[in-house]
Design a protein around this motif. Structure first.
Motif, PDB file in Angstrom:
ATOM      1  N   GLY A  18       0.793  -1.232   0.000  1.00  0.00           N
ATOM      2  CA  GLY A  18       0.000   0.000   0.000  1.00  0.00           C
ATOM      3  C   GLY A  18       0.819   1.273   0.000  1.00  0.00           C
ATOM      4  O   GLY A  18       0.256   2.359   0.136  1.00  0.00           O
ATOM      5  N   ALA A  19       2.150   1.140  -0.163  1.00  0.00           N
ATOM      6  CA  ALA A  19       3.027   2.327  -0.124  1.00  0.00           C
ATOM      7  C   ALA A  19       2.731   3.189   1.103  1.00  0.00           C
ATOM      8  O   ALA A  19       2.619   4.405   1.010  1.00  0.00           O
ATOM      9  CB  ALA A  19       2.876   3.143  -1.418  1.00  0.00           C
ATOM     10  N   HIS A  20       2.555   2.518   2.254  1.00  0.00           N
ATOM     11  CA  HIS A  20       2.188   3.252   3.473  1.00  0.00           C
ATOM     12  C   HIS A  20       3.395   3.898   4.158  1.00  0.00           C
ATOM     13  O   HIS A  20       3.225   4.573   5.157  1.00  0.00           O
ATOM     14  CB  HIS A  20       1.460   2.318   4.446  1.00  0.00           C
ATOM     15  N   THR A  21       4.581   3.644   3.615  1.00  0.00           N
ATOM     16  CA  THR A  21       5.860   4.200   4.115  1.00  0.00           C
ATOM     17  C   THR A  21       6.254   3.663   5.500  1.00  0.00           C
ATOM     18  O   THR A  21       5.436   3.036   6.178  1.00  0.00           O
ATOM     19  CB  THR A  21       5.872   5.761   4.172  1.00  0.00           C
ATOM     20  N   TYR A  22       7.482   3.894   5.861  1.00  0.00           N
ATOM     21  CA  TYR A  22       7.995   3.457   7.164  1.00  0.00           C
ATOM     22  C   TYR A  22       9.063   4.425   7.637  1.00  0.00           C
ATOM     23  O   TYR A  22       9.532   5.262   6.870  1.00  0.00           O
ATOM     24  CB  TYR A  22       8.573   2.036   7.077  1.00  0.00           C
TER      25      TYR A  22
ATOM     26  N   THR B  40      10.847   9.864   6.337  1.00  0.00           N
ATOM     27  CA  THR B  40       9.835   8.888   5.937  1.00  0.00           C
ATOM     28  C   THR B  40      10.333   8.186   4.681  1.00  0.00           C
ATOM     29  O   THR B  40      10.821   8.849   3.761  1.00  0.00           O
ATOM     30  CB  THR B  40       8.507   9.622   5.652  1.00  0.00           C
ATOM     31  N   PHE B  41      10.229   6.868   4.674  1.00  0.00           N
ATOM     32  CA  PHE B  41      10.838   6.104   3.576  1.00  0.00           C
ATOM     33  C   PHE B  41       9.826   5.196   2.885  1.00  0.00           C
ATOM     34  O   PHE B  41       8.828   4.782   3.484  1.00  0.00           O
ATOM     35  CB  PHE B  41      11.999   5.260   4.108  1.00  0.00           C
ATOM     36  N   HIS B  42      10.131   4.899   1.635  1.00  0.00           N
ATOM     37  CA  HIS B  42       9.300   3.957   0.876  1.00  0.00           C
ATOM     38  C   HIS B  42      10.231   3.163  -0.017  1.00  0.00           C
ATOM     39  O   HIS B  42      11.151   3.719  -0.638  1.00  0.00           O
ATOM     40  CB  HIS B  42       8.274   4.737   0.043  1.00  0.00           C
TER      41      HIS B  42
ATOM     42  N   GLU C 173      10.463  -2.370  -8.394  1.00  0.00           N
ATOM     43  CA  GLU C 173      11.607  -1.993  -9.233  1.00  0.00           C
ATOM     44  C   GLU C 173      12.710  -3.046  -9.133  1.00  0.00           C
ATOM     45  O   GLU C 173      12.960  -3.568  -8.052  1.00  0.00           O
ATOM     46  CB  GLU C 173      12.202  -0.664  -8.734  1.00  0.00           C
ATOM     47  N   PRO C 174      13.397  -3.291 -10.240  1.00  0.00           N
ATOM     48  CA  PRO C 174      14.550  -4.177 -10.123  1.00  0.00           C
ATOM     49  C   PRO C 174      15.577  -3.509  -9.198  1.00  0.00           C
ATOM     50  O   PRO C 174      15.768  -2.300  -9.271  1.00  0.00           O
ATOM     51  CB  PRO C 174      15.098  -4.248 -11.554  1.00  0.00           C
ATOM     52  N   GLY C 175      16.170  -4.262  -8.311  1.00  0.00           N
ATOM     53  CA  GLY C 175      17.147  -3.681  -7.387  1.00  0.00           C
ATOM     54  C   GLY C 175      16.500  -3.069  -6.156  1.00  0.00           C
ATOM     55  O   GLY C 175      17.186  -2.631  -5.247  1.00  0.00           O
ATOM     56  N   ARG C 176      15.117  -3.028  -6.093  1.00  0.00           N
ATOM     57  CA  ARG C 176      14.400  -2.568  -4.890  1.00  0.00           C
ATOM     58  C   ARG C 176      14.905  -1.240  -4.350  1.00  0.00           C
ATOM     59  O   ARG C 176      15.451  -1.155  -3.257  1.00  0.00           O
ATOM     60  CB  ARG C 176      14.545  -3.621  -3.760  1.00  0.00           C
ATOM     61  N   LYS C 177      14.778  -0.204  -5.108  1.00  0.00           N
ATOM     62  CA  LYS C 177      15.288   1.096  -4.688  1.00  0.00           C
ATOM     63  C   LYS C 177      14.530   1.646  -3.478  1.00  0.00           C
ATOM     64  O   LYS C 177      13.320   1.518  -3.399  1.00  0.00           O
ATOM     65  CB  LYS C 177      15.171   2.096  -5.853  1.00  0.00           C
ATOM     66  N   GLU C 178      15.267   2.257  -2.528  1.00  0.00           N
ATOM     67  CA  GLU C 178      14.614   2.931  -1.408  1.00  0.00           C
ATOM     68  C   GLU C 178      14.592   4.428  -1.683  1.00  0.00           C
ATOM     69  O   GLU C 178      15.590   4.967  -2.136  1.00  0.00           O
ATOM     70  CB  GLU C 178      15.384   2.666  -0.110  1.00  0.00           C
ATOM     71  N   ILE C 179      13.458   5.061  -1.489  1.00  0.00           N
ATOM     72  CA  ILE C 179      13.419   6.502  -1.694  1.00  0.00           C
ATOM     73  C   ILE C 179      12.997   7.193  -0.409  1.00  0.00           C
ATOM     74  O   ILE C 179      12.282   6.633   0.414  1.00  0.00           O
ATOM     75  CB  ILE C 179      12.464   6.911  -2.850  1.00  0.00           C
ATOM     76  N   THR C 180      13.473   8.410  -0.226  1.00  0.00           N
ATOM     77  CA  THR C 180      13.100   9.214   0.940  1.00  0.00           C
ATOM     78  C   THR C 180      11.962  10.118   0.526  1.00  0.00           C
ATOM     79  O   THR C 180      11.988  10.691  -0.556  1.00  0.00           O
ATOM     80  CB  THR C 180      14.288  10.084   1.394  1.00  0.00           C
ATOM     81  N   LEU C 181      10.930  10.211   1.398  1.00  0.00           N
ATOM     82  CA  LEU C 181       9.784  11.057   1.025  1.00  0.00           C
ATOM     83  C   LEU C 181       9.810  12.368   1.802  1.00  0.00           C
ATOM     84  O   LEU C 181      10.301  12.432   2.904  1.00  0.00           O
ATOM     85  CB  LEU C 181       8.489  10.305   1.316  1.00  0.00           C
TER      86      LEU C 181
END
Ligand code: NDP
Length: 480
Positions: A453-457, A465-467, A472-480
């Protein structure tokens, strides 16, 4: 206009309360929709004090001195609303209407607002102790304004139970605070009763003891820190023999537990406030399961395999196990009370009530169903400021839990192997272990929530806050 207080509704509760008021020197106006109840009260008990029987509600209101104080004890729901309105029509600004029935606190909040707009005081007052309490001294939990409390205080103190000489009544807080605290009292009562029932079941089915023998055990327990009204009456119930069959009465009573709704309200409200009240919740659900007749009958027909209790044990081990059950009962009881008080704290914040928790514990020491010796310890803990976060952290209770801990685990583990359900013992232990855990699997739940659900953590090692872009290939982490 001579009467200093009046009672409307003279069925079991109202009649007892009127008599209690009159016996304590109050001049009591009494009114009932059907006059026959009023006549009966005066004929049978008119000599117990000064009563002012009224045939009409107008006559009733006219017989009250100002500020008029009228206590309503009619059927809950629509009849109570009707009576409040009829009284408000006849009363004048400054007068006080008290609803002493078991009303839902949100109804009390609404009623108080409506009556206040008309210049009158409305007090929702929780009353515990049943018919006997109403007559001999209940525990009372009034809400409403400070101003109305000034008038009510001497009246309610005159009729309340007394614990160590102190009246079991205090002004709980504004509008619905009194009915709220009474509701939580009933929720705690459910968990107390279920814990006693689970202890009984372990002795009965686990150890194969007879009801009378178990009654003796409760009698002994009543001389310990478990000393309470509910333990005392449990012992009496277990010693009762059925006249018709000669069997223990408990064996001929249908095992479907009833309920009137206050326990359910306590749990619903706790869910709204996001306060875990697992002890009370499991107690309400256990009554629910017991009453699902069809479901239980079908389950019997399914003949599920598994242990059903009764285990041979040497005498010494049996005695040790009975002692473990007592410890587990005490520890689980502390958890249920801690949760109940947390619910009151959360509600006080939500509804802007200023509730003195030490005082609440003190007025529960007499008159009400959960009256118990250990409420002294609870009021001490709140008074010392040791229990602001949780009762479990007050030194006395922390020590009690630590002393009981091993017994508690043994009881839950054994109950599971015996096949005997102990929902409140086990959920209270789970709550305690949840609190003790440095890390909870909630981290995994946050990961799952972020996945679907892209609820972030949040991360443990940096703010923000991160998602994770899970697809995505490689499972990228992005900062929100
Ligand atoms: P009931 O709940 O059985 O109610 C009967 C009374 O309500 C009678 O006086 C009856 O009058 C009156 N009444 C019913 N409908 C109306 C109406 N439309 N207009 C006027 N009067 C009406 O009485 P109880 O004594 O058992 O309980 C009274 C209250 O106390 C209830 O709110 C109940 O929930 C609460 N309660 C609290 C307990 C506690 O421990 N705190 C225990 C038990 C009850 P009539 O005689 O004319 O029919």
């Amino acid at each position: 206009a001579e009467a200093n207080v009046g009672v409307v509704g003279l069925a079991a509760m109202g009649a007892s309360l009127s008599r209690n008021l009159a016996r304590h020197g109050n001049k009591v106006a009494v009114f009932n929709r059907h006059y026959s109840r009023t006549e009966k009260l005066i004929a049978e008990h008119g000599d117990e004090g000064q009563f002012f029987p009224a045939k009409t509600l107008k006559e009733f209101v006219d017989s009250l001195s100002k500020p008029r104080t009228a206590i309503i004890m009619v059927k809950a729901g629509a009849p109570t609303d009707e009576m409040i309105n009829d009284l408000a029509d006849l009363m004048e600004p400054g007068d006080i209407i008290v609803d002493a029935g078991n009303s839902y606190f949100k109804d009390t909040i609404k009623r108080e607002k409506a009556i206040r707009a008309r210049g009158l005081h409305f007090v929702g007052c929780g009353v515990s102790g049943g018919e006997e309490g109403a007559l001999l001294g209940p525990s009372m939990m009034p809400g409403g304004t400070e101003e109305s409390w000034k008038t009510l205080k001497p009246i309610l103190e005159s009729i309340s139970a007394k614990a160590e000489g102190e009246p079991c009544v205090t002004h709980i807080g504004s509008d619905g605070a009194g009915h709220f605290v009474k509701m939580v009292h009933n929720g705690i009562e459910y968990s107390d009763m279920q814990l006693i029932a689970e202890s009984y079941d372990l002795m009965r089915r686990g150890l194969g003891m007879e009801p009378g023998e178990i009654g003796d055990v409760f009698e002994e327990w009543n001389k310990t820190e478990l000393d309470s009204y509910l333990i005392e009456i449990t012992s009496e119930v277990l010693h009762e023999v059925d006249k018709k069959t000669g069997k223990p009465l408990v064996d001929v009573i249908v095992d479907h537990a009833g309920m009137k709704g206050t326990g359910t309200w306590t749990v619903q409200t706790a869910l709204e406030l996001a306060v875990p009240v697992t002890g009370i919740g499991e107690a309400v659900f256990a009554r629910g399961l017991s009453s699902q007749g069809e479901l239980r009958e079908e389950a019997q027909r399914q003949n599920f395999e598994g242990p059903t209790g009764s285990v041979e044990m040497p005498l010494e081990e049996r005695q040790a196990f009975v002692n473990d059950i007592r410890e587990a009962l005490y520890a689980s009881k502390i958890v249920a009370y801690a949760q109940g008080f947390n619910e009151i704290t959360a509600a006080a914040k939500e509804y802007d009530w200023n509730i003195d928790l030490a005082a609440v514990a003190r007025i529960w020491r007499g008159g009400c169903i959960i009256r118990a010796k250990f409420l002294n310890r609870i009021s001490d803990a709140f008074e010392a400021g040791d229990a602001n976060v949780s009762l479990l952290f007050a030194p006395y209770f922390k020590d009690a839990i630590e002393t009981a801990e091993r017994s508690w685990r043994r009881v839950v583990a054994r109950a599971v192997t015996f096949g005997i359900p102990v929902p409140v013992f086990s959920s209270s232990l789970a709550y305690f272990d949840g609190l003790r855990s440095k890390r909870l699997p909630a981290a995994l739940i946050q990961g799952q929530r972020d996945f679907f659900g892209a609820h972030t953590y949040q991360r443990v090692d940096e703010p923000g806050t991160f998602h994770t872009l899970w697809a995505e290939p490689g499972r990228k982490e992005i900062t929100l």
